[in-house]
Structures are given as structure tokens and as C-alpha cells.
Design a protein around this motif. Structure first.
Motif, short mmCIF file in Angstrom:
data_model
loop_
_atom_site.label_atom_id
_atom_site.label_comp_id
_atom_site.label_asym_id
_atom_site.label_seq_id
_atom_site.Cartn_x
_atom_site.Cartn_y
_atom_site.Cartn_z
N VAL A 74 38.75 -3.29 29.10
CA VAL A 74 38.29 -2.09 29.80
C VAL A 74 37.98 -1.02 28.75
CG1 VAL A 74 39.63 -2.59 31.88
CG2 VAL A 74 40.64 -1.20 30.06
N ASP A 75 37.33 0.06 29.20
CA ASP A 75 37.06 1.18 28.31
C ASP A 75 38.37 1.88 27.95
OD1 ASP A 75 34.39 0.65 28.50
OD2 ASP A 75 33.99 2.16 30.04
N VAL A 76 38.59 2.07 26.65
CA VAL A 76 39.79 2.78 26.16
C VAL A 76 39.34 3.76 25.09
CG1 VAL A 76 42.09 2.57 25.13
CG2 VAL A 76 41.21 0.72 26.59
N GLU A 77 39.83 4.99 25.17
CA GLU A 77 39.49 5.97 24.15
C GLU A 77 40.64 6.94 23.94
OE1 GLU A 77 36.46 8.84 24.91
OE2 GLU A 77 36.80 8.82 27.07
N VAL A 78 40.70 7.50 22.73
CA VAL A 78 41.67 8.53 22.39
C VAL A 78 40.99 9.89 22.55
CG1 VAL A 78 43.17 9.47 20.61
CG2 VAL A 78 42.88 6.99 20.80
N LEU B 245 45.03 -2.29 23.71
CA LEU B 245 44.77 -2.17 25.14
C LEU B 245 43.34 -2.60 25.48
CD1 LEU B 245 46.55 1.20 26.05
CD2 LEU B 245 47.40 -1.13 26.33
N ARG B 246 42.40 -2.26 24.62
CA ARG B 246 41.01 -2.65 24.86
C ARG B 246 40.87 -4.18 24.81
NH1 ARG B 246 38.91 -0.12 20.96
NH2 ARG B 246 38.37 1.80 22.08
N ASP C 141 32.16 17.95 41.71
CA ASP C 141 32.40 17.46 43.07
C ASP C 141 33.88 17.12 43.20
OD1 ASP C 141 32.58 16.19 45.49
OD2 ASP C 141 31.18 14.56 45.00
N PRO C 142 34.64 17.84 44.02
CA PRO C 142 36.08 17.59 44.09
C PRO C 142 36.44 16.23 44.67
CG PRO C 142 35.42 19.12 45.80
CD PRO C 142 34.21 18.91 44.94
N LEU C 143 35.48 15.54 45.29
CA LEU C 143 35.76 14.24 45.91
C LEU C 143 35.27 13.06 45.06
CD1 LEU C 143 34.86 15.11 49.61
CD2 LEU C 143 37.09 15.22 48.48
N ALA C 144 34.72 13.33 43.88
CA ALA C 144 34.20 12.25 43.04
C ALA C 144 35.33 11.31 42.61
CB ALA C 144 33.50 12.83 41.81
N ARG C 145 34.99 10.03 42.47
CA ARG C 145 35.97 9.01 42.09
C ARG C 145 35.43 8.19 40.93
NH1 ARG C 145 38.71 11.91 44.38
NH2 ARG C 145 40.01 11.61 46.22
N PRO C 146 36.31 7.57 40.15
CA PRO C 146 35.85 6.72 39.04
C PRO C 146 35.03 5.54 39.56
CG PRO C 146 38.20 7.20 38.85
CD PRO C 146 37.78 7.63 40.21
N LYS C 147 34.12 5.06 38.71
CA LYS C 147 33.28 3.91 39.07
C LYS C 147 33.78 2.62 38.45
CE LYS C 147 29.04 6.64 39.72
NZ LYS C 147 29.71 7.94 39.66
N ARG C 148 34.68 2.74 37.47
CA ARG C 148 35.24 1.55 36.82
C ARG C 148 36.55 1.95 36.15
NH1 ARG C 148 31.13 3.44 33.63
NH2 ARG C 148 31.66 3.93 31.45
N GLN C 149 37.28 0.95 35.68
CA GLN C 149 38.54 1.20 35.00
C GLN C 149 38.28 1.91 33.66
OE1 GLN C 149 41.50 0.84 36.17
NE2 GLN C 149 41.71 -1.00 37.43
N ARG C 150 39.09 2.89 33.39
CA ARG C 150 38.96 3.64 32.13
C ARG C 150 40.32 4.18 31.74
NH1 ARG C 150 37.20 9.00 31.00
NH2 ARG C 150 36.12 9.17 29.00
N VAL C 151 40.75 3.87 30.51
CA VAL C 151 42.05 4.29 30.00
C VAL C 151 41.84 5.37 28.93
CG1 VAL C 151 44.20 3.58 28.87
CG2 VAL C 151 43.04 2.02 30.47
N VAL C 152 42.56 6.47 29.04
CA VAL C 152 42.50 7.55 28.07
C VAL C 152 43.87 7.75 27.45
CG1 VAL C 152 42.24 10.04 27.78
CG2 VAL C 152 40.53 8.76 29.07
N THR D 256 38.53 8.86 35.05
CA THR D 256 39.57 8.07 34.38
C THR D 256 40.52 7.50 35.42
OG1 THR D 256 39.42 9.43 32.38
CG2 THR D 256 41.45 8.18 32.70
N THR D 257 40.97 6.28 35.21
CA THR D 257 41.92 5.66 36.13
C THR D 257 43.34 5.64 35.59
OG1 THR D 257 41.34 3.48 35.23
CG2 THR D 257 40.20 4.19 37.24
N VAL D 258 43.50 5.60 34.25
CA VAL D 258 44.84 5.54 33.64
C VAL D 258 44.88 6.47 32.44
CG1 VAL D 258 46.59 4.11 32.54
CG2 VAL D 258 45.18 3.15 34.37
N VAL D 259 45.91 7.30 32.37
CA VAL D 259 46.17 8.15 31.21
C VAL D 259 47.48 7.71 30.58
CG1 VAL D 259 47.06 10.45 30.61
CG2 VAL D 259 44.85 10.23 31.71
N VAL D 260 47.50 7.62 29.26
CA VAL D 260 48.72 7.38 28.51
C VAL D 260 48.96 8.63 27.67
CG1 VAL D 260 49.89 5.96 26.78
CG2 VAL D 260 48.33 4.90 28.44
N SER D 261 50.14 9.25 27.82
CA SER D 261 50.35 10.55 27.19
C SER D 261 51.74 10.69 26.61
CB SER D 261 50.12 11.68 28.20
OG SER D 261 50.44 12.93 27.64
N PRO D 262 51.86 11.36 25.45
CA PRO D 262 53.19 11.79 24.99
C PRO D 262 53.75 12.80 25.96
CG PRO D 262 51.53 11.99 23.24
CD PRO D 262 50.79 11.75 24.51
#
Length: 487
Positions: free
Chosen positions: A344-348, A338-339, A307-318, A366-372
Motif C-alpha cells: 500500500v502507499d506509505v509515506e513519512v 510496511l510498504r 468537503d467534510p464528507l470526503a472519504r479515502p479512495k484507497r489504503q494509505r499509511v502515514v 489517509t486510512t492509517v496513521v502511525v505516530s509517536p
């Protein structure tokens, strides 16, 4: 409407004397029929409101040779070229829409990743035939005042120019036509990783077709010349080409080795097109693309069945994990910190372990991405509107790799975590032989790994989480305790 009111309306029309009023009889009679026999009333065609995606099992169209088109009569060519210049280096910005033209491709004799400095190599490998009536010899048909061709017309890629050969005759009746309504001719820019495959090859195709109003996932044919296998890494960039094409296009990719151009003489290497688009040179990720990235990602989501309009239901950091150079040395420490700090949910996540469809689905929640920095960061392009990305920059005296992309992305709010030289670890013994160890710019930009300062990173993630909370209208979606001041 029930049966009784329908009968009353029909009777009123029957007793009326005026012709206009008798229209009521017809309407009432129809309502009686549709009320008693509801099956005769056609239902709305719901397919009109569905997204342009083939049904399951029908996503890929077969690659078939072009066919002759019988009984067309005299057929001629036309074109529309748009761009900043008629000749010279600004031809890079030109894009052309040709109609009723024929294309011939030959093998390019060069090594992968070899960029010739002369443009004549493309003249022998790409030939476009343009047909005009014999009576048009003395009529203007191009840009300059002398009514002659200006060479070249459009730049295909890095050192590749296209100059049509004009023939003053109708198209031969035995011409072999592609069965696709529209085709795009392009040269893969640098298909060495996911970022270049998506941002420099498929995004330009989407932008070019869209600019002429001809984008169609179900009937667009993409011709790569030379093939990706002649230009890119077979297990990285070219594998991404194959995967991206299945999400964006119903037709397989074409090149001079496929059935499109493989035919017995006299048609060998030649096919004709109703619509042929050329000119992706300045439509890649390195050039302004306002409002285009979100639409492009939407097409990928549709192709993945999401679904192109789907949105996150809670904070999630990847945390995007990169293997090899320019990676983070302390992923586990950052994940745990960070967790604990934000609750909040945090995963690698290692994008290389996921299919493109799985990446799209994971990022959509996902609401936040941390990336090299580098190609791995392109997974953040799949984030939904209202989300954020924190990019770990390269060392401070080199430019960041992502700003020219996310400056024009409407969906993602970018943050840039600054890296200092003390954060870097460089093992010079692992530098490839082709890297000049005295080239400090090259060495420090591309080869060190980073130890992330957790406290410093918390400040950027805090702002990213806050942006998501406000964007989605959430309250207390993470522990909003102000980060401790840096010492």
C-alpha cells in the motif's frame, strides 16, 4: 408542465361555478405565466443548503471598536449558569451564559507560564458588571436560599475565578457594545504546541458555544485573557492559535491590546456584550467529549474549504515524523517494511512542514496513521470516519498520552504499540538544565527516543488496515497475509 395542459386547467377553473373550483383558475393562470415566462419564477435559495463558511476573500471580519446602541431604553442583565456545584472546587465544571453585561480587562503582571496559587490576581484583571433594576434588591437572583451572591460564580481557567459586580441600575446609555452577537472569554491553557492549542483552547470554545446553542463561525468573538503572547511560545503555540482561528472564526482573536478594549477614557479597557460565555475549564481534551471531536474537525474542514464528507479512495499509511524528543529513530526502516509487507502507499510526513489546511487535506485521504506520542499525534484527529491510528506509547511504566482523547473520538479507531525499555535510547547529556535527572518518571516519559520493532509494528498496522477495509466496504485493499508469529 407544458403550455397546453396549463391552459386547459385555467379554462376548467373559469367555467366552474363553485368557489372552491375557481381556485383552479388561479393555479392554472399562474402555471401559464410561469410556463411562458419562466424567469419570473424565483429559484430556490441555494445558500440555505450551503455550509456556514464565508466566501473567498471575506473570511475575516475587521476588528472594530464597540459602538453605542441608541434608543434601547432601560437594559438589564441576566444569566444562566450550568454546572455541578454552587461553590468550592467543583466550580471548575461550571459554565455561564451572561446577557447584557460589561467587561473590563487589565494587564496581568506576571511572567509567561507563571501560575499563581492565589485567585485574587484575576479579580484585579477581569471585572464583569451585572445590571439589575433598583426594585430587584430584595428579590432572589442566584442559587442559595439567602438570596445573595455566592462567590465565585465560575472558574475561567487554572487559577482564575469570575465574580460579577452587581449594580442596581440600568446599563448606562453611553455603553460601548461589541458588534458581535456572542463572545467567549477564556484563558489559554498551555499554548506550547499544536495539541494544546487545538485541544485545550479552541475545542473548549467550540464546546462552550455549542452547549448554549450559540456556535457561529461567522459571528463569534473569542477574547483570550491574558493574550497568548503573554502565556505561550510565540513561534509554536501562538502561531497555531493564529492559524486555528482563521479556520474556525470569521473574526480575529481579541485581547486587552486590541481595538475591542482599546478606547479613550472613560471607556478604556471596557466593552459590553449581548451574550458573553465563560467556563471552558473542563471542556478541553482531558475531559469526556463524546461526539464533539468529529463535529469540531468538520468545522475545521469547512474552514479549509474541504468537503467534510470526503472519504479515502484507497489504503494509505502515514508515519508522522516528530523532530526532537520522543521521536522514532528508524523511520526509513519502518516505511520500507510496511510498504513491502502490505503493498500500500506509505509515506513519512512532518506536520510542521505543512499548514493546518494541508494537514486536514492530507489526513482526509489517509486510512492509517502511525505516530509517536505527544503533540504530533494530534494530526490523527483529522482522519476520516472509518480510519485508524497506531500510537507509539511512552515507556511502559508511564501512562499513554492519547487514550483520554481517542476514547471519546467517534471517527478514529485507536491502537497502541507498546514500548519496552530496551526499545528506548536516552542521551542524558541532552537533558535541559531544568529537568531533574533523578526524576525517573519525568526523564523516561519525556526525553527518550524509540527504535520501532518492525515485526511488532506490522501486527498493529495489519489490524488498522483491516478495520479500514471493513469500514469502507473494500475487498483485498492490502496484502492480507497473516503476520509471522513473534519469536
Amino acid at each position: 408542465m407544458t403550455l397546453v395542459p396549463a391552459l386547459r386547467l385555467a379554462l376548467t377553473g373559469l367555467l366552474a361555478k363553485r368557489p372552491v373550483a375557481r381556485l383552479t383558475l388561479v393555479v392554472g393562470a399562474l402555471l401559464v405565466v410561469f410556463t411562458v415566462f419562466p424567469g419570473v419564477l424565483p429559484r430556490p435559495h441555494l445558500a440555505l443548503f450551503t455550509l456556514d463558511k464565508p466566501a473567498a476573500g471575506q473570511h475575516k471580519l475587521a476588528s472594530v471598536p464597540p459602538q453605542q446602541r441608541k434608543g434601547l431604553g432601560a437594559v438589564y442583565s441576566t444569566h444562566n449558569c450550568v454546572g455541578p456545584s454552587r461553590e468550592g472546587p467543583e466550580l471548575d465544571g461550571n459554565r455561564c451564559h451572561f446577557q447584557n453585561v460589561c467587561l473590563e480587562l487589565d494587564n496581568i503582571l506576571r511572567a509567561p507560564q507563571e501560575y499563581p496559587q492565589h485567585n485574587n490576581f484575576q479579580r484585579s484583571s477581569v471585572s464583569l458588571t451585572y445590571f439589575r433594576p433598583p426594585a430587584a434588591r430584595d428579590t432572589p437572583h442566584y442559587w442559595n436560599d439567602e438570596h445573595r451572591w455566592i462567590e465565585p460564580w465560575v472558574r475561567i481557567a487554572r487559577d482564575s475565578y469570575l465574580t460579577p459586580e452587581v449594580v442596581y441600575a440600568p446599563m448606562p446609555e453611553n455603553s460601548r457594545w461589541s458588534d458581535a452577537e456572542t463572545a467567549v472569554l477564556q484563558e489559554a491553557f498551555w499554548p506550547e504546541n499544536f495539541g494544546h492549542s487545538m485541544g485545550d483552547d479552541f475545542l473548549p470554545v467550540f464546546r462552550l458555544a455549542r452547549s448554549f446553542g450559540l456556535w457561529s463561525r461567522s459571528d463569534l468573538q473569542v477574547i483570550t485573557h491574558p493574550p497568548c503572547s503573554d502565556r505561550g511560545h510565540p513561534t509554536r503555540g501562538c502561531a497555531h492559535h493564529a492559524e486555528l482561528s482563521t479556520l474556525l472564526l470569521a473574526r480575529p482573536l481579541e485581547d486587552y491590546n486590541t481595538s475591542l478594549f482599546n478606547a479613550p477614557p472613560p471607556f478604556e479597557g471596557r466593552a459590553c456584550f449581548r451574550n458573553l460565555l465563560v467556563g471552558t475549564r473542563r471542556l478541553g481534551m482531558g475531559f469526556p467529549s463524546e461526539h464533539v471531536w468529529p463535529e469540531f474537525v468538520r468545522e475545521l474542514r469547512v474552514g479549509a474549504g474541504l468537503d467534510p464528507l470526503a472519504r479515502p479512495k484507497r489504503q494509505r499509511v502515514v508515519l508522522l515524523q516528530k523532530v526532537g524528543r520522543r521521536t522514532v529513530r528508524n523511520y526509513d526502516e519502518v516505511e520500507d517494511a510496511l510498504r513491502m509487507r502490505f503493498e500500500v502507499d506509505v509515506e513519512v510526513v512532518n506536520p510542521e512542514e505543512l499548514s493546518l489546511a494541508e494537514q486536514l487535506e492530507r489526513m482526509q485521504q489517509t486510512t492509517v496513521v502511525v505516530s509517536p506520542c505527544g503533540g504530533v499525534s494530534f494530526s490523527a484527529m483529522f482522519l476520516p470516519a472509518g480510519s485508524s491510528a497506531v500510537f507509539i506509547e511512552c515507556v511502559s511504566f508511564t501512562p499513554t498520552m492519547e487514550r483520554f482523547i481517542y476514547t471519546y473520538n467517534d471517527n478514529v479507531m485507536p491502537f497502541y504499540y507498546p514500548v519496552e525499555k530496551r526499545d528506548l535510547h536516552l542521551d542524558r547529556s541532552k537533558l535541559p538544565d531544568w529537568v531533574d535527572p533523578k526524576d525517573e518518571y519525568e526523564v523516561w516519559r519525556n526525553w527518550p527516543n524509540v527504535t520501532v520493532d518492525v515485526k511488532r509494528m506490522e501486527r498493529y498496522v495489519f489490524s488498522a488496515l483491516l478495520h479500514a477495509e471493513v469500514s469502507y466496504g473494500w475487498h483485498e485493499s492490502f496484502r492480507m497475509e497473516s503476520p509471522a508469529p513473534l519469536t
